[in-house]
Design a protein around this motif. Sequence first.
Motif, PDB file in Angstrom:
ATOM      1  N   ASP A   1     -21.471   9.022   7.680  1.00 52.40           N
ATOM      2  CA  ASP A   1     -20.956   7.998   6.769  1.00 52.40           C
ATOM      3  C   ASP A   1     -21.676   7.981   5.428  1.00 52.40           C
ATOM      4  OD1 ASP A   1     -23.360   7.118   7.830  1.00 52.40           O
ATOM      5  OD2 ASP A   1     -22.778   4.998   7.717  1.00 52.40           O
ATOM      6  N   VAL A   2     -22.527   8.971   5.167  1.00 51.69           N
ATOM      7  CA  VAL A   2     -23.339   9.010   3.947  1.00 51.69           C
ATOM      8  C   VAL A   2     -22.881  10.163   3.057  1.00 51.69           C
ATOM      9  CG1 VAL A   2     -25.674   9.313   3.020  1.00 51.69           C
ATOM     10  CG2 VAL A   2     -25.314   8.004   5.132  1.00 51.69           C
ATOM     11  N   SER A   3     -22.837   9.901   1.749  1.00 57.05           N
ATOM     12  CA  SER A   3     -22.439  10.939   0.796  1.00 57.05           C
ATOM     13  C   SER A   3     -23.580  11.420  -0.085  1.00 57.05           C
ATOM     14  CB  SER A   3     -21.300  10.421  -0.098  1.00 57.05           C
ATOM     15  OG  SER A   3     -20.143  10.158   0.659  1.00 57.05           O
ATOM     16  N   GLY A   4     -24.639  10.620  -0.195  1.00 53.61           N
ATOM     17  CA  GLY A   4     -25.751  11.019  -1.049  1.00 53.61           C
ATOM     18  C   GLY A   4     -27.058  10.390  -0.605  1.00 53.61           C
ATOM     19  N   ILE A   5     -28.169  11.084  -0.917  1.00 58.94           N
ATOM     20  CA  ILE A   5     -29.490  10.610  -0.519  1.00 58.94           C
ATOM     21  C   ILE A   5     -30.429  10.660  -1.725  1.00 58.94           C
ATOM     22  CG2 ILE A   5     -31.458  10.936   1.019  1.00 58.94           C
ATOM     23  CD1 ILE A   5     -29.571  12.328   2.978  1.00 58.94           C
TER      24      ILE A   5
ATOM     25  N   PHE B   1     -26.654  15.610  -1.797  1.00 54.79           N
ATOM     26  CA  PHE B   1     -25.318  15.020  -1.712  1.00 54.79           C
ATOM     27  C   PHE B   1     -24.340  16.009  -1.102  1.00 54.79           C
ATOM     28  CE2 PHE B   1     -26.188  16.786  -5.879  1.00 54.79           C
ATOM     29  CZ  PHE B   1     -25.116  17.630  -6.106  1.00 54.79           C
ATOM     30  N   ARG B   2     -23.223  15.473  -0.702  1.00 53.04           N
ATOM     31  CA  ARG B   2     -22.184  16.305  -0.088  1.00 53.04           C
ATOM     32  C   ARG B   2     -21.540  17.195  -1.155  1.00 53.04           C
ATOM     33  NH1 ARG B   2     -21.023  15.623   5.001  1.00 53.04           N
ATOM     34  NH2 ARG B   2     -21.875  13.811   6.098  1.00 53.04           N
ATOM     35  N   TYR B   3     -21.495  18.483  -0.845  1.00 52.83           N
ATOM     36  CA  TYR B   3     -20.883  19.448  -1.759  1.00 52.83           C
ATOM     37  C   TYR B   3     -19.385  19.182  -1.877  1.00 52.83           C
ATOM     38  CZ  TYR B   3     -19.354  23.889  -3.703  1.00 52.83           C
ATOM     39  OH  TYR B   3     -18.786  24.848  -4.484  1.00 52.83           O
ATOM     40  N   GLY B   4     -18.905  19.171  -3.105  1.00 55.39           N
ATOM     41  CA  GLY B   4     -17.499  18.896  -3.362  1.00 55.39           C
ATOM     42  C   GLY B   4     -17.218  17.426  -3.574  1.00 55.39           C
ATOM     43  N   ILE B   5     -18.198  16.576  -3.274  1.00 53.34           N
ATOM     44  CA  ILE B   5     -18.058  15.136  -3.505  1.00 53.34           C
ATOM     45  C   ILE B   5     -18.953  14.699  -4.665  1.00 53.34           C
ATOM     46  CG2 ILE B   5     -18.438  12.846  -2.502  1.00 53.34           C
ATOM     47  CD1 ILE B   5     -17.627  13.965   0.185  1.00 53.34           C
ATOM     48  N   GLY B   6     -20.216  15.094  -4.620  1.00 55.55           N
ATOM     49  CA  GLY B   6     -21.115  14.797  -5.725  1.00 55.55           C
ATOM     50  C   GLY B   6     -20.858  15.717  -6.907  1.00 55.55           C
TER      51      GLY B   6
ATOM     52  N   PRO C   1     -19.436   9.416  -5.218  1.00 55.28           N
ATOM     53  CA  PRO C   1     -18.599   8.329  -4.687  1.00 55.28           C
ATOM     54  C   PRO C   1     -18.909   8.135  -3.206  1.00 55.28           C
ATOM     55  CG  PRO C   1     -17.289   9.956  -5.909  1.00 55.28           C
ATOM     56  CD  PRO C   1     -18.640  10.551  -5.688  1.00 55.28           C
ATOM     57  N   GLY C   2     -19.017   6.904  -2.795  1.00 58.29           N
ATOM     58  CA  GLY C   2     -19.297   6.652  -1.391  1.00 58.29           C
ATOM     59  C   GLY C   2     -20.703   6.131  -1.174  1.00 58.29           C
TER      60      GLY C   2
END
Length: 287
Positions: A108-112, A139-144, A159-160
Amino acid sequence: MLNPHYTFIILTYNEETHLPRLLNSIYELNAAVCILDSGSTDHTMTIAATYNAQIKQHPFKNHPWQWHHALSTFDIKTPWVIGLDADQVISDELSTLLLNFRDEDYADVSGIYFNRKNYFKGRWLKYGGYYPFYLLKMFRYGIGYSDLSENMDHRFIVPGKTIIWKNAYLLEENLKENQISFWIDKHNRYSDLLAQEEIERRKKLRIQTIKASFWGTPDQRTARLKQMWWRMPLFIRPVIYFIYRYIFRLGILDGYAGFIFHFMQAFWFRLVVDIKIKELLDNEQTD
């Protein structure tokens, strides 16, 4: 088999002093390493090759655009990426967390955010607002993605949901900045970028990508503080900022190295930016 959870992306330019230190700190994590270089003339590329890094080169415009190119050009196979500067090092605490990191545990996490310890002339800058200091680095590749709304400061936007690893440290020390002439030359270039950016903001040609909020993420709080900064009068704000950092945020406790850093970074650099903004405004009036 390489770590299936994350890939490191590193930006370099003449980093033969720093790159071995960083690569040694991430070696046991056994993750893929991608290095985007902007034309090094020292042994940076030779060092990168010995660590089997995926290497590409791209002319440097500014940090946000360089990160944008890095995220767009490398063949990333993992769900997460970690973006690092060459003068940073993974601490033992952060290494332990990354060794135990599993993508499924963070569904459920997109970035740290990592916590940063910044060093100048061999001293940890513990005061003056420089610690704790949280940087969104994983962060998640393709999201960040890289925030292109700024010329100098670079940050990733995710986002997220994001979380903070408060006790996992990035250690940052640019050894080349021990020579104050290098620091001055570097920040003189940065002041050109920052002055031009602020002129464009005054003309509404740039808008903040991040939602500004005192009660949000570390980056949202920074965005709110920047809004306040842009409204403050030129030449007065560097004085206020230095006093705030050195006195109210206890930068005075950082000793000799801390005085140099806080004075140069909070006052001198910001004053040079304001002088260049005034020059740009005056030139526009005479054209």
